[in-house]
Design an enzyme around this catalytic site. Structure first.
Site, PDB file in Angstrom:
ATOM      1  N   ASP A  96       9.241 -30.547  74.140  1.00 34.74           N
ATOM      2  CA  ASP A  96      10.557 -30.173  73.598  1.00 34.74           C
ATOM      3  C   ASP A  96      10.900 -28.697  73.745  1.00 34.74           C
ATOM      4  OD1 ASP A  96       8.801 -29.003  71.846  1.00 34.74           O
ATOM      5  OD2 ASP A  96       9.099 -30.473  70.247  1.00 34.74           O
ATOM      6  N   GLU A 118       4.881 -36.921  76.219  1.00 34.94           N
ATOM      7  CA  GLU A 118       5.089 -36.704  74.775  1.00 34.94           C
ATOM      8  C   GLU A 118       6.546 -36.973  74.405  1.00 34.94           C
ATOM      9  OE1 GLU A 118       2.663 -33.571  72.592  1.00 34.94           O
ATOM     10  OE2 GLU A 118       4.666 -33.048  71.880  1.00 34.94           O
ATOM     11  N   GLU A 132      14.081 -27.416  69.159  1.00 37.25           N
ATOM     12  CA  GLU A 132      13.256 -28.442  69.811  1.00 37.25           C
ATOM     13  C   GLU A 132      13.788 -29.862  69.636  1.00 37.25           C
ATOM     14  OE1 GLU A 132      12.107 -25.898  68.016  1.00 37.25           O
ATOM     15  OE2 GLU A 132      10.742 -24.808  69.338  1.00 37.25           O
ATOM     16  N   HIS A 205       4.641 -19.669  64.127  1.00 36.02           N
ATOM     17  CA  HIS A 205       5.527 -19.185  65.184  1.00 36.02           C
ATOM     18  C   HIS A 205       6.944 -19.744  65.168  1.00 36.02           C
ATOM     19  CE1 HIS A 205       5.782 -22.840  67.615  1.00 36.02           C
ATOM     20  NE2 HIS A 205       4.519 -23.051  67.332  1.00 36.02           N
ATOM     21  N   ARG A 207      10.686 -20.635  65.188  1.00 44.63           N
ATOM     22  CA  ARG A 207      11.905 -19.827  65.130  1.00 44.63           C
ATOM     23  C   ARG A 207      12.626 -19.968  63.799  1.00 44.63           C
ATOM     24  NH1 ARG A 207      14.652 -17.773  70.034  1.00 44.63           N
ATOM     25  NH2 ARG A 207      13.106 -18.056  71.655  1.00 44.63           N
ATOM     26  N   HIS A 238       0.619 -14.995  67.238  1.00 38.24           N
ATOM     27  CA  HIS A 238       1.530 -15.253  68.360  1.00 38.24           C
ATOM     28  C   HIS A 238       2.038 -13.915  68.906  1.00 38.24           C
ATOM     29  CE1 HIS A 238       5.108 -16.796  70.449  1.00 38.24           C
ATOM     30  NE2 HIS A 238       4.651 -18.034  70.268  1.00 38.24           N
TER      31      HIS A 238
HETATM   32  C1  UD1 Z   1       8.107 -21.586  72.252  1.00 37.86           C
HETATM   33  C2  UD1 Z   1       8.849 -22.932  72.146  1.00 37.86           C
HETATM   34  C3  UD1 Z   1       8.286 -23.729  70.985  1.00 37.86           C
HETATM   35  C4  UD1 Z   1       6.791 -23.874  71.071  1.00 37.86           C
HETATM   36  C5  UD1 Z   1       6.171 -22.480  71.178  1.00 37.86           C
HETATM   37  C6  UD1 Z   1       4.687 -22.585  71.374  1.00 37.86           C
HETATM   38  C7  UD1 Z   1      11.206 -23.025  72.736  1.00 37.86           C
HETATM   39  C8  UD1 Z   1      12.597 -22.793  72.299  1.00 37.86           C
HETATM   40  N1  UD1 Z   1      10.250 -22.695  71.865  1.00 37.86           N
HETATM   41  O1  UD1 Z   1       8.462 -20.835  71.097  1.00 37.86           O
HETATM   42  O2  UD1 Z   1       8.874 -25.038  71.014  1.00 37.86           O
HETATM   43  O3  UD1 Z   1       6.332 -24.513  69.917  1.00 37.86           O
HETATM   44  O4  UD1 Z   1       6.729 -21.815  72.319  1.00 37.86           O
HETATM   45  O5  UD1 Z   1       4.045 -21.369  71.128  1.00 37.86           O
HETATM   46  O6  UD1 Z   1      10.993 -23.465  73.840  1.00 37.86           O
HETATM   47  N2  UD1 Z   1       5.655 -13.665  73.958  1.00 37.86           N
HETATM   48  C9  UD1 Z   1       4.862 -12.798  74.705  1.00 37.86           C
HETATM   49  N3  UD1 Z   1       3.873 -13.331  75.477  1.00 37.86           N
HETATM   50  C10 UD1 Z   1       3.624 -14.655  75.545  1.00 37.86           C
HETATM   51  C11 UD1 Z   1       4.420 -15.534  74.785  1.00 37.86           C
HETATM   52  C12 UD1 Z   1       5.432 -15.023  74.006  1.00 37.86           C
HETATM   53  O7  UD1 Z   1       5.044 -11.597  74.659  1.00 37.86           O
HETATM   54  O8  UD1 Z   1       2.687 -15.068  76.263  1.00 37.86           O
HETATM   55  C13 UD1 Z   1       6.707 -13.111  73.083  1.00 37.86           C
HETATM   56  C14 UD1 Z   1       7.945 -12.610  73.854  1.00 37.86           C
HETATM   57  O9  UD1 Z   1       8.441 -11.467  73.239  1.00 37.86           O
HETATM   58  C15 UD1 Z   1       8.919 -13.782  73.694  1.00 37.86           C
HETATM   59  C16 UD1 Z   1       8.590 -14.236  72.268  1.00 37.86           C
HETATM   60  O10 UD1 Z   1       7.174 -14.119  72.176  1.00 37.86           O
HETATM   61  O11 UD1 Z   1      10.244 -13.389  73.873  1.00 37.86           O
HETATM   62  C17 UD1 Z   1       9.029 -15.631  71.905  1.00 37.86           C
HETATM   63  O12 UD1 Z   1       8.626 -16.599  72.886  1.00 37.86           O
HETATM   64  P1  UD1 Z   1       9.503 -17.937  73.080  1.00 37.86           P
HETATM   65  O13 UD1 Z   1       8.879 -18.786  74.128  1.00 37.86           O
HETATM   66  O14 UD1 Z   1      10.938 -17.605  73.260  1.00 37.86           O
HETATM   67  O15 UD1 Z   1       9.410 -18.635  71.676  1.00 37.86           O
HETATM   68  P2  UD1 Z   1       8.173 -19.288  70.929  1.00 37.86           P
HETATM   69  O16 UD1 Z   1       8.372 -19.025  69.489  1.00 37.86           O
HETATM   70  O17 UD1 Z   1       6.921 -18.890  71.575  1.00 37.86           O
HETATM   71  N1  UDP Z   2      -3.947 -22.439  70.342  1.00 41.06           N
HETATM   72  C1  UDP Z   2      -4.712 -21.622  71.169  1.00 41.06           C
HETATM   73  N2  UDP Z   2      -4.959 -20.328  70.775  1.00 41.06           N
HETATM   74  C2  UDP Z   2      -4.477 -19.825  69.621  1.00 41.06           C
HETATM   75  C3  UDP Z   2      -3.666 -20.660  68.796  1.00 41.06           C
HETATM   76  C4  UDP Z   2      -3.408 -21.963  69.194  1.00 41.06           C
HETATM   77  O1  UDP Z   2      -5.183 -22.056  72.222  1.00 41.06           O
HETATM   78  O2  UDP Z   2      -4.754 -18.655  69.324  1.00 41.06           O
HETATM   79  C5  UDP Z   2      -3.645 -23.824  70.788  1.00 41.06           C
HETATM   80  C6  UDP Z   2      -3.846 -24.937  69.786  1.00 41.06           C
HETATM   81  O3  UDP Z   2      -5.145 -25.477  69.840  1.00 41.06           O
HETATM   82  C7  UDP Z   2      -2.808 -25.972  70.219  1.00 41.06           C
HETATM   83  C8  UDP Z   2      -1.703 -25.132  70.811  1.00 41.06           C
HETATM   84  O4  UDP Z   2      -2.265 -23.861  71.080  1.00 41.06           O
HETATM   85  O5  UDP Z   2      -3.313 -26.799  71.251  1.00 41.06           O
HETATM   86  C9  UDP Z   2      -0.553 -25.028  69.874  1.00 41.06           C
HETATM   87  O6  UDP Z   2       0.335 -24.076  70.327  1.00 41.06           O
HETATM   88  P1  UDP Z   2       1.530 -23.511  69.449  1.00 41.06           P
HETATM   89  O7  UDP Z   2       1.169 -23.585  68.016  1.00 41.06           O
HETATM   90  O8  UDP Z   2       1.873 -22.188  70.030  1.00 41.06           O
HETATM   91  O9  UDP Z   2       2.723 -24.498  69.804  1.00 41.06           O
HETATM   92  P2  UDP Z   2       3.216 -25.913  69.246  1.00 41.06           P
HETATM   93  O10 UDP Z   2       2.102 -26.880  69.356  1.00 41.06           O
HETATM   94  O11 UDP Z   2       3.713 -25.704  67.850  1.00 41.06           O
HETATM   95  O12 UDP Z   2       4.356 -26.262  70.143  1.00 41.06           O
END
Ligand code: UD1
Ligand code: UDP
Length: 369
Positions: A96, A118, A132, A205, A207, A238
């Protein structure tokens, strides 16, 4: 030779798609092209390294504090070029995220079949989780093959009018992933630090929680750390800068919490396996914990994953300070209640989800000659 293009962009998608990529790549009559949107950067590449998978494309779209509009626009325009170049028989997306929604839309515009791994998770509240719930419903409007992790996900899809011929109940590929990662004797410096204490893993994490609710949740964790001197918290934080800023303020000078960089998935799964309790708003962790027999309190008001709750290992704690405090304190003080939750059950399949998905793909693609 049939070509499958697998596209994803975030950490959890990578954890759940890598076992499937490995299986597709074992097939003699299938070619598997991997495209990373780069919605995440470090957190995504960590997973690719853990599974030893090298992508064919990385669209590298991430920027700091990205907006949904920016992300969607960039992925649509960049992924379009990949599809024009590759002409796959089918595009596989996961879950999602904005990456999955945007990539599906591009595939739809090109008339290319979409397989949704999924599929069928729902809260039916279009704003929870945001965005999502919209993403997954939108993908399922234009999908061709639905890989539902559980029967209840299948029932959602049927209720929405999808034909059962296109729905395959496979289990969740996250269980396949656990087989690559969990090791009995795993130990490292952070776990040494927590030895002799009850270890709580914390992740956050979402939003919809960041702006209003997360501060209260962090304050509650701080309060519990002051109250209980036999617990330690590890918080692999995160990369989102908003979360980092908040945590650094709330947890300043609290030394029974370790705020560390995101862990690679091998470490994270092993830390989970050794925890007393997990506090999280993550979706994937709610699916992994039942298999590991570790109680989870979900820091959200709703969940699209009822299976862990039905199995008794997962509880919805809500997002208010009082509710999170009450639910956590209960598990720290009421041993009978804790033991009731600490059972290992596996509502997400037999760890062969990737195999079942590949079988369904083979059968479907061999028909479309
Ligand atoms: C995204 C997904 C969410 C998922 C989550 C898993 C969407 C809208 N959201 O949310 O469904 O559960 O990922 O973690 O698709 N950033 C870094 N490095 C990284 C990753 C993130 O710097 O490797 C920072 C950046 O500033 C980025 C911010 O995190 O802009 C947010 O990342 P983003 O993918 O937009 O949202 P998530 O909350 O991670
Ligand atoms: N995870 C990881 N390292 C971390 C935290 C989480 O590998 O420091 C893994 C966790 O085991 C799970 C996945 O990341 O498989 C979950 O990711 P996240 O919570 O970012 O996203 P969501 O599942 O909510 O979409």
């Amino acid at each position: 030779m049939k070509k499958i293009l697998v596209v994803f962009g975030t950490r959890p998608e990578a954890i759940k798609m890598c076992p499937l990529i490995i299986k597709i790549r074992e097939q003699p009559n299938m070619e598997c092209c991997v495209c990373l949107t780069g919605q995440h950067r470090e957190m995504l590449l960590q997973v690719m390294d853990s599974f030893g998978i090298i992508e064919d494309y990385n669209l590298n779209v991430m920027k700091e504090s990205q907006t949904l509009t920016f992300l969607t626009g960039r992925i649509i325009s960049e992924f379009d070029k990949v599809l024009i170049n590759e002409h796959p028989d089918l595009v596989l997306v996961h879950g999602d995220t904005t990456s999955s929604f945007a990539a599906s839309l591009v595939a739809f515009y090109h008339g290319i079949s979409i397989g949704h791994v999924e599929a069928g998770l729902r809260t039916y509240n279009i704003k929870l989780p945001f965005p999502e719930e919209f993403n997954r419903q939108a993908i399922d409007l234009i999908g061709d093959m639905y890989f539902a992790p559980t029967n209840s996900a299948k029932l959602n899809l049927i209720k929405e009018g999808k034909s059962s011929e296109n729905i395959f109940v496979t289990g969740n590929t996250v269980i396949d992933a656990l087989q690559y990662t969990v090791k009995k004797d795993f130990m490292d410096e952070n776990l040494e630090w927590a030895k002799g204490y009850r270890l709580i893993m914390l992740t956050a994490h979402r939003r919809e929680s960041i702006d209003e609710k997360l501060e209260g949740i962090f304050e509650t964790v701080k309060k519990l750390l002051r109250e209980f001197d036999d617990i330690k918290v590890i918080f692999p934080i995160h990369k989102n800068p908003k979360i980092r800023k908040l945590a650094s303020i709330v947890f300043e000078n609290v030394d029974s919490i370790r705020i560390i960089e995101p862990l690679d998935v091998i470490k994270f799964h092993n830390y989970m396996a050794k925890s007393y309790l997990i506090l999280t708003d993550s979706g994937g962790i709610q699916e992994e914990a039942p298999s590991l027999g570790v109680p989870v309190l979900v820091l959200r008001d709703v969940t699209e994953r009822p299976e862990g709750i039905e199995a008794g290992v997962v509880k919805l704690a809500g997002t208010s300070e009082e509710m999170v405090y009450k639910a956590t304190k209960e598990l720290l003080t009421n041993q009978a209640e804790y033991e009731k939750m600490r059972m290992a059950v596996n509502p997400y399949g037999d760890g062969k989800a990737s195999e079942y998905i590949v079988d369904a793909l083979k059968a479907r693609l061999s028909k479309n000659r």
